[in-house]
Design a protein around this motif. Sequence first.
Motif, PDB file in Angstrom:
ATOM      1  N   UNK A 118       0.875  -1.007  -0.085  1.00  0.00           N
ATOM      2  CA  UNK A 118      -0.113   0.040   0.155  1.00  0.00           C
ATOM      3  C   UNK A 118       0.787   1.274   0.009  1.00  0.00           C
ATOM      4  N   UNK A 119       0.495   2.288  -1.033  1.00  0.00           N
ATOM      5  CA  UNK A 119       1.020   3.425  -0.642  1.00  0.00           C
ATOM      6  C   UNK A 119       0.168   4.550  -0.496  1.00  0.00           C
TER       7      UNK A 119
ATOM      8  N   UNK B 183      -2.263   6.418  -2.530  1.00  0.00           N
ATOM      9  CA  UNK B 183      -2.332   5.703  -4.014  1.00  0.00           C
ATOM     10  C   UNK B 183      -3.562   5.235  -4.347  1.00  0.00           C
ATOM     11  N   UNK B 184      -3.782   4.694  -5.494  1.00  0.00           N
ATOM     12  CA  UNK B 184      -5.015   4.079  -6.164  1.00  0.00           C
ATOM     13  C   UNK B 184      -4.621   2.775  -6.606  1.00  0.00           C
TER      14      UNK B 184
ATOM     15  N   UNK C  47      -0.087   5.035  -7.785  1.00  0.00           N
ATOM     16  CA  UNK C  47      -0.579   3.817  -7.423  1.00  0.00           C
ATOM     17  C   UNK C  47       0.027   3.041  -6.428  1.00  0.00           C
ATOM     18  N   UNK C  48      -0.971   2.007  -5.965  1.00  0.00           N
ATOM     19  CA  UNK C  48      -0.018   1.100  -4.985  1.00  0.00           C
ATOM     20  C   UNK C  48       0.526   0.084  -5.844  1.00  0.00           C
ATOM     21  N   UNK C  49       1.599  -0.599  -5.181  1.00  0.00           N
ATOM     22  CA  UNK C  49       2.618  -1.489  -5.589  1.00  0.00           C
ATOM     23  C   UNK C  49       1.596  -2.878  -6.098  1.00  0.00           C
TER      24      UNK C  49
ATOM     25  N   UNK D 114      -7.103  -1.671   1.169  1.00  0.00           N
ATOM     26  CA  UNK D 114      -5.560  -1.478   0.645  1.00  0.00           C
ATOM     27  C   UNK D 114      -5.406  -1.372  -0.897  1.00  0.00           C
ATOM     28  N   UNK D 115      -6.433  -1.319  -1.678  1.00  0.00           N
ATOM     29  CA  UNK D 115      -5.971  -1.027  -3.029  1.00  0.00           C
ATOM     30  C   UNK D 115      -5.798  -2.354  -3.992  1.00  0.00           C
TER      31      UNK D 115
ATOM     32  N   UNK E 250       3.648   1.972   7.319  1.00  0.00           N
ATOM     33  CA  UNK E 250       2.580   1.764   6.452  1.00  0.00           C
ATOM     34  C   UNK E 250       2.296   2.796   5.594  1.00  0.00           C
ATOM     35  N   UNK E 251       2.355   2.546   4.121  1.00  0.00           N
ATOM     36  CA  UNK E 251       1.868   3.342   3.461  1.00  0.00           C
ATOM     37  C   UNK E 251       2.954   4.404   2.946  1.00  0.00           C
ATOM     38  N   UNK E 252       4.087   4.093   3.492  1.00  0.00           N
ATOM     39  CA  UNK E 252       5.421   4.936   3.160  1.00  0.00           C
ATOM     40  C   UNK E 252       5.706   4.732   1.652  1.00  0.00           C
ATOM     41  N   UNK E 253       5.632   5.752   0.709  1.00  0.00           N
ATOM     42  CA  UNK E 253       5.911   5.805  -0.789  1.00  0.00           C
ATOM     43  C   UNK E 253       7.455   5.545  -0.829  1.00  0.00           C
TER      44      UNK E 253
ATOM     45  N   UNK F 175       8.807  -0.427  -3.266  1.00  0.00           N
ATOM     46  CA  UNK F 175       8.227   0.328  -4.267  1.00  0.00           C
ATOM     47  C   UNK F 175       9.210   0.771  -5.100  1.00  0.00           C
TER      48      UNK F 175
ATOM     49  N   UNK G  12       8.800  -2.470  -9.546  1.00  0.00           N
ATOM     50  CA  UNK G  12       7.302  -2.470  -9.431  1.00  0.00           C
ATOM     51  C   UNK G  12       7.000  -1.067 -10.187  1.00  0.00           C
TER      52      UNK G  12
ATOM     53  N   UNK H  93       4.621  -0.340 -13.541  1.00  0.00           N
ATOM     54  CA  UNK H  93       3.725   0.735 -13.550  1.00  0.00           C
ATOM     55  C   UNK H  93       3.795   1.857 -15.009  1.00  0.00           C
TER      56      UNK H  93
END
Lengths: 120, 182
Positions: free
Chosen positions: A52-53, A56-57, A68-70, B48-49, B111-114, B119, B123, B127
């Motif tokens: 999860x980012x 993000x979407x 975006x999430x990974x 969580x997308x 959690x959620x750290x870009x 990432x 990955x 994208x």
Amino acid sequence: MEALGLYNYWLVIALMMTGFYIVITSPNLVKKIIGLNIFQASVFILYISMGKVAGGSAPILADQVTLYSNPLPHVLILTAIVVGVATTAMGLSLVVRIYAAYGSMEEDDIEVMDRSETDG
Amino acid sequence: MSEVLINQILLAFMLVIAIGVLYQRNLFAAAMLMSIYSLLAAALFVVLDAVDVAFTEAAVGAGISIILALGTLALTCGEQKPRPVLATGPLLVVLLTGGMLIYGTLDMPYYGDPEAAAHTGVASRYLQDSANEVGPPNVVTSVLASYRGYDTLGETVVIFAAGIGVFALMGRGRRKATRKVK
């Protein structure tokens, strides 16, 4: 927010350990497999929450979205879910065969029967 | 922030259900609780997308698993022998393992750290380039079917092997039964 950064992972670990506890303490074979499923689903959640980012979407490309999430953990877990069901099916069919042979699916009963068979 | 709150509420529900399974002696109810657990996990995956994972978990985890479990219970018995739930030894093992896992998370990215290491690797390439290289707008589909196609092939082999195994285990009793009838 910073203090809660790892809290999600800790809750997931609590879930995992509940599943693990069911697996090692329950003498009933079906209950063991149910515990294994709970353990498994918790590991999936751990992986997905690492992907999860924040902000993000979902990783479906669109013009308006920039973050975006990974997608990689998603792919790995998709495979893992399906493999998990395959192992569950295998385990449950083993339980059915064991029940047909011993008339019980309690681990300690089966052990007693096995012992009396080798002694006698 | 509200996202994190939803996460934690769902996780708390799941913890309650997992403990419910631990104390439940009726196996039918335990199987139902397992299905609810999977459904909650699917809801969590949406937050969580991971929409594709949520679909699969809802269909396979909450759907097929419960059918398999109920089928097994129909062929065996639905009640577990009464026994004390708490045992010191296993509890110690579980607490120790949990403690070590929590120790392991201490240097994990939040959690959620870009900026997390997960990432920054391959990955971001998926994208950026998958739309040109593979085509479908859903990156998960591209990775599943193209970049990591061998993984998916391996998964299919596992399913096939498990299917053969289940048939080998379950089919034998039936064959014997028909022979007796003759």
